[in-house]
Design a protein around this motif. Structure first.
Motif, PDB file in Angstrom:
ATOM      1  N   GLU A 166     -10.910  14.509 -12.858  1.00 15.49           N
ATOM      2  CA  GLU A 166     -12.454  14.372 -13.666  1.00 15.49           C
ATOM      3  C   GLU A 166     -12.294  13.192 -14.147  1.00 15.49           C
ATOM      4  O   GLU A 166     -13.160  12.953 -15.142  1.00 15.49           O
ATOM      5  CB  GLU A 166     -13.006  15.374 -14.177  1.00 15.49           C
ATOM      6  N   TRP A 167     -11.655  12.038 -14.055  1.00 15.09           N
ATOM      7  CA  TRP A 167     -11.435  10.521 -14.538  1.00 15.09           C
ATOM      8  C   TRP A 167     -12.629  10.088 -14.175  1.00 15.09           C
ATOM      9  O   TRP A 167     -13.460  10.062 -12.963  1.00 15.09           O
ATOM     10  CB  TRP A 167     -10.396   9.865 -13.864  1.00 15.09           C
ATOM     11  N   SER A 168     -13.554   9.509 -15.068  1.00 15.38           N
ATOM     12  CA  SER A 168     -14.598   8.697 -14.830  1.00 15.38           C
ATOM     13  C   SER A 168     -14.583   7.329 -13.807  1.00 15.38           C
ATOM     14  O   SER A 168     -15.303   6.871 -12.960  1.00 15.38           O
ATOM     15  CB  SER A 168     -15.501   8.414 -15.951  1.00 15.38           C
ATOM     16  N   GLU A 169     -13.186   6.811 -14.160  1.00 17.17           N
ATOM     17  CA  GLU A 169     -12.872   5.731 -13.070  1.00 17.17           C
ATOM     18  C   GLU A 169     -11.546   5.828 -12.674  1.00 17.17           C
ATOM     19  O   GLU A 169     -10.501   5.561 -12.950  1.00 17.17           O
ATOM     20  CB  GLU A 169     -12.733   4.503 -14.056  1.00 17.17           C
ATOM     21  N   PRO A 170     -11.581   6.604 -11.397  1.00 15.94           N
ATOM     22  CA  PRO A 170     -10.350   6.892 -10.691  1.00 15.94           C
ATOM     23  C   PRO A 170      -9.482   5.602  -9.975  1.00 15.94           C
ATOM     24  O   PRO A 170      -8.174   5.906 -10.486  1.00 15.94           O
ATOM     25  CB  PRO A 170     -11.039   7.665  -9.317  1.00 15.94           C
ATOM     26  N   ASN A 194       1.855   3.529  -4.778  1.00 15.22           N
ATOM     27  CA  ASN A 194       1.518   4.271  -5.946  1.00 15.22           C
ATOM     28  C   ASN A 194       1.375   5.682  -5.769  1.00 15.22           C
ATOM     29  O   ASN A 194       0.638   6.054  -4.841  1.00 15.22           O
ATOM     30  CB  ASN A 194       0.030   3.715  -6.287  1.00 15.22           C
ATOM     31  N   PRO A 195       2.301   6.485  -6.116  1.00 16.76           N
ATOM     32  CA  PRO A 195       2.185   7.711  -6.094  1.00 16.76           C
ATOM     33  C   PRO A 195       0.922   8.726  -6.881  1.00 16.76           C
ATOM     34  O   PRO A 195       0.752   9.596  -6.359  1.00 16.76           O
ATOM     35  CB  PRO A 195       3.545   8.202  -7.076  1.00 16.76           C
ATOM     36  N   PHE A 196       0.389   7.809  -7.594  1.00 20.65           N
ATOM     37  CA  PHE A 196      -0.941   8.448  -8.031  1.00 20.65           C
ATOM     38  C   PHE A 196      -1.970   8.140  -7.168  1.00 20.65           C
ATOM     39  O   PHE A 196      -2.385   6.983  -6.915  1.00 20.65           O
ATOM     40  CB  PHE A 196      -1.292   7.832  -9.810  1.00 20.65           C
ATOM     41  N   THR A 197      -2.712   9.258  -6.731  1.00 21.82           N
ATOM     42  CA  THR A 197      -3.975   9.194  -5.904  1.00 21.82           C
ATOM     43  C   THR A 197      -5.258   9.385  -6.355  1.00 21.82           C
ATOM     44  O   THR A 197      -5.433   9.931  -7.613  1.00 21.82           O
ATOM     45  CB  THR A 197      -3.941  10.093  -4.681  1.00 21.82           C
ATOM     46  N   ILE A 198      -6.172   8.571  -5.560  1.00 23.25           N
ATOM     47  CA  ILE A 198      -7.647   8.445  -6.080  1.00 23.25           C
ATOM     48  C   ILE A 198      -8.035   9.959  -5.974  1.00 23.25           C
ATOM     49  O   ILE A 198      -8.682  10.592  -7.098  1.00 23.25           O
ATOM     50  CB  ILE A 198      -8.327   7.752  -4.977  1.00 23.25           C
ATOM     51  N   GLN A 199      -7.732  10.750  -5.048  1.00 21.31           N
ATOM     52  CA  GLN A 199      -8.067  12.066  -5.128  1.00 21.31           C
ATOM     53  C   GLN A 199      -7.610  13.052  -6.316  1.00 21.31           C
ATOM     54  O   GLN A 199      -8.116  13.760  -6.780  1.00 21.31           O
ATOM     55  CB  GLN A 199      -7.530  12.720  -3.872  1.00 21.31           C
ATOM     56  N   GLN A 200      -6.285  12.735  -6.795  1.00 31.15           N
ATOM     57  CA  GLN A 200      -5.872  13.240  -7.740  1.00 31.15           C
ATOM     58  C   GLN A 200      -6.659  12.991  -9.137  1.00 31.15           C
ATOM     59  O   GLN A 200      -6.961  13.921 -10.028  1.00 31.15           O
ATOM     60  CB  GLN A 200      -4.613  13.075  -8.184  1.00 31.15           C
ATOM     61  N   SER A 224       0.735  -1.281  -0.015  1.00 26.59           N
ATOM     62  CA  SER A 224       0.063  -0.027   0.102  1.00 26.59           C
ATOM     63  C   SER A 224       0.890   1.203   0.083  1.00 26.59           C
ATOM     64  O   SER A 224       2.199   1.102   0.058  1.00 26.59           O
ATOM     65  CB  SER A 224      -1.177  -0.042   0.972  1.00 26.59           C
ATOM     66  N   ARG A 225       0.387   2.269  -0.221  1.00 24.45           N
ATOM     67  CA  ARG A 225       1.037   3.700  -0.511  1.00 24.45           C
ATOM     68  C   ARG A 225       2.160   3.825   0.690  1.00 24.45           C
ATOM     69  O   ARG A 225       3.153   4.315   0.167  1.00 24.45           O
ATOM     70  CB  ARG A 225       0.103   4.801  -0.417  1.00 24.45           C
ATOM     71  N   GLU A 256     -14.656  -9.272 -12.797  1.00 18.35           N
ATOM     72  CA  GLU A 256     -14.158  -7.866 -13.120  1.00 18.35           C
ATOM     73  C   GLU A 256     -12.597  -7.491 -13.274  1.00 18.35           C
ATOM     74  O   GLU A 256     -12.022  -8.362 -12.584  1.00 18.35           O
ATOM     75  CB  GLU A 256     -14.870  -7.149 -12.157  1.00 18.35           C
ATOM     76  N   PRO A 257     -12.185  -6.845 -13.605  1.00 20.65           N
ATOM     77  CA  PRO A 257     -10.553  -6.372 -13.908  1.00 20.65           C
ATOM     78  C   PRO A 257     -10.466  -5.876 -12.252  1.00 20.65           C
ATOM     79  O   PRO A 257     -11.020  -5.006 -11.672  1.00 20.65           O
ATOM     80  CB  PRO A 257     -10.409  -5.423 -14.955  1.00 20.65           C
ATOM     81  N   ASP A 258      -9.133  -6.089 -12.035  1.00 19.20           N
ATOM     82  CA  ASP A 258      -8.548  -5.568 -10.858  1.00 19.20           C
ATOM     83  C   ASP A 258      -7.835  -4.132 -10.982  1.00 19.20           C
ATOM     84  O   ASP A 258      -6.666  -4.267 -11.569  1.00 19.20           O
ATOM     85  CB  ASP A 258      -7.491  -6.516 -10.127  1.00 19.20           C
ATOM     86  N   HIS A 259      -8.490  -3.115 -10.549  1.00 20.75           N
ATOM     87  CA  HIS A 259      -7.599  -1.942 -10.698  1.00 20.75           C
ATOM     88  C   HIS A 259      -7.067  -1.409  -9.657  1.00 20.75           C
ATOM     89  O   HIS A 259      -7.498  -0.365  -8.873  1.00 20.75           O
ATOM     90  CB  HIS A 259      -8.877  -0.743 -11.265  1.00 20.75           C
ATOM     91  N   CYS A 260      -6.096  -2.083  -9.273  1.00 20.88           N
ATOM     92  CA  CYS A 260      -5.286  -1.645  -8.062  1.00 20.88           C
ATOM     93  C   CYS A 260      -3.801  -1.732  -8.346  1.00 20.88           C
ATOM     94  O   CYS A 260      -3.415  -2.705  -9.433  1.00 20.88           O
ATOM     95  CB  CYS A 260      -5.460  -2.627  -6.740  1.00 20.88           C
ATOM     96  N   HIS A 261      -2.767  -0.833  -8.172  1.00 15.58           N
ATOM     97  CA  HIS A 261      -1.448  -0.973  -8.395  1.00 15.58           C
ATOM     98  C   HIS A 261      -0.671  -2.219  -8.027  1.00 15.58           C
ATOM     99  O   HIS A 261      -0.029  -2.823  -8.722  1.00 15.58           O
ATOM    100  CB  HIS A 261      -0.768   0.434  -8.054  1.00 15.58           C
ATOM    101  N   ALA A 262      -1.340  -3.040  -6.787  1.00 14.00           N
ATOM    102  CA  ALA A 262      -0.828  -4.276  -6.166  1.00 14.00           C
ATOM    103  C   ALA A 262      -1.050  -5.296  -7.558  1.00 14.00           C
ATOM    104  O   ALA A 262      -0.091  -6.235  -7.742  1.00 14.00           O
ATOM    105  CB  ALA A 262      -1.660  -4.670  -5.075  1.00 14.00           C
ATOM    106  N   ALA A 263      -2.310  -5.197  -8.484  1.00 11.30           N
ATOM    107  CA  ALA A 263      -2.131  -6.140  -9.529  1.00 11.30           C
ATOM    108  C   ALA A 263      -1.331  -5.801 -10.700  1.00 11.30           C
ATOM    109  O   ALA A 263      -0.690  -6.879 -11.061  1.00 11.30           O
ATOM    110  CB  ALA A 263      -3.567  -6.105 -10.150  1.00 11.30           C
ATOM    111  N   VAL A 264      -0.901  -4.673 -10.813  1.00 15.83           N
ATOM    112  CA  VAL A 264       0.154  -4.242 -11.612  1.00 15.83           C
ATOM    113  C   VAL A 264       1.345  -5.098 -11.241  1.00 15.83           C
ATOM    114  O   VAL A 264       2.066  -5.730 -11.784  1.00 15.83           O
ATOM    115  CB  VAL A 264       0.400  -2.586 -11.813  1.00 15.83           C
ATOM    116  N   LEU A 265       1.759  -4.821  -9.947  1.00 17.91           N
ATOM    117  CA  LEU A 265       3.087  -5.346  -9.406  1.00 17.91           C
ATOM    118  C   LEU A 265       3.187  -6.714  -9.525  1.00 17.91           C
ATOM    119  O   LEU A 265       4.090  -7.631  -9.776  1.00 17.91           O
ATOM    120  CB  LEU A 265       3.292  -4.761  -8.004  1.00 17.91           C
ATOM    121  N   LEU A 266       1.661  -7.534  -9.193  1.00 17.39           N
ATOM    122  CA  LEU A 266       1.720  -8.975  -9.242  1.00 17.39           C
ATOM    123  C   LEU A 266       2.156  -9.520 -10.704  1.00 17.39           C
ATOM    124  O   LEU A 266       2.904 -10.740 -10.669  1.00 17.39           O
ATOM    125  CB  LEU A 266       0.450  -9.402  -8.872  1.00 17.39           C
ATOM    126  N   ASP A 267       1.673  -8.883 -11.550  1.00 14.84           N
ATOM    127  CA  ASP A 267       1.755  -9.096 -12.867  1.00 14.84           C
ATOM    128  C   ASP A 267       3.240  -9.091 -13.161  1.00 14.84           C
ATOM    129  O   ASP A 267       4.066 -10.049 -13.849  1.00 14.84           O
ATOM    130  CB  ASP A 267       0.812  -8.404 -13.979  1.00 14.84           C
TER     131      ASP A 267
END
Length: 125
Positions: A43-47, A32-38, A25-26, A107-118
């Motif tokens: 105005e991303w539709s899927e943060p 992940n330096p990219f935050t949900i708040q950012q 986690s952060r 459903e796809p896993d939209h988490c940076h941990a999924a990126v790291l796992l891959d």
């Protein structure tokens, strides 16, 4: 050997990190330096998806993509893509824990941990 998985880190009393799991986690060195708040402010539709995709792109191309930096500083924490990539091998075969909610079945896993796992568990080239 079982396939490494992403698990949701809990902060409830009595929850323990399973054996063979690493927190990514952060606040960790793999955060992940990219935050949900950012993403919401942009105005991303899927943060969650935007944060995971930006993290993946940052690790993949770094500064070759133009606007990405090698390091980001958020408060006192420094996120360094070179360090993450250099230590990626330490995640191979491990379950990864993050506070992001787990995806619904199918459903796809939209988490940076999924990126790291891959990335950590790809066959050696």
């Amino acid at each position: 050997m079982t396939t490494p998985a992403r698990i949701q880190r809990r902060r409830t009393k009595g929850w323990r990190l399973p054996d063979n799991a690493v927190i990514v986690s952060r606040p960790s060195r793999f955060g992940n330096p990219f935050t949900i708040q950012q993403a919401i402010e942009a105005e991303w539709s899927e943060p969650h998806r935007a944060c995971a995709e930006n993290f993946s792109e940052w690790l993949r191309v770094g500064t070759a993509g133009g606007w990405y930096e090698h390091t980001y500083r958020i408060g006192k924490q420094v996120f360094d893509r070179r360090r993450i990539l250099a230590e990626l091998h330490t995640l191979r075969g491990k379950d990864l824990a993050c506070t992001c909610p787990l995806p619904a079945e199918g459903e796809p896993d939209h988490c940076h941990a999924a990126v790291l796992l891959d990335l950590a568990n790809r066959p050696a080239a």
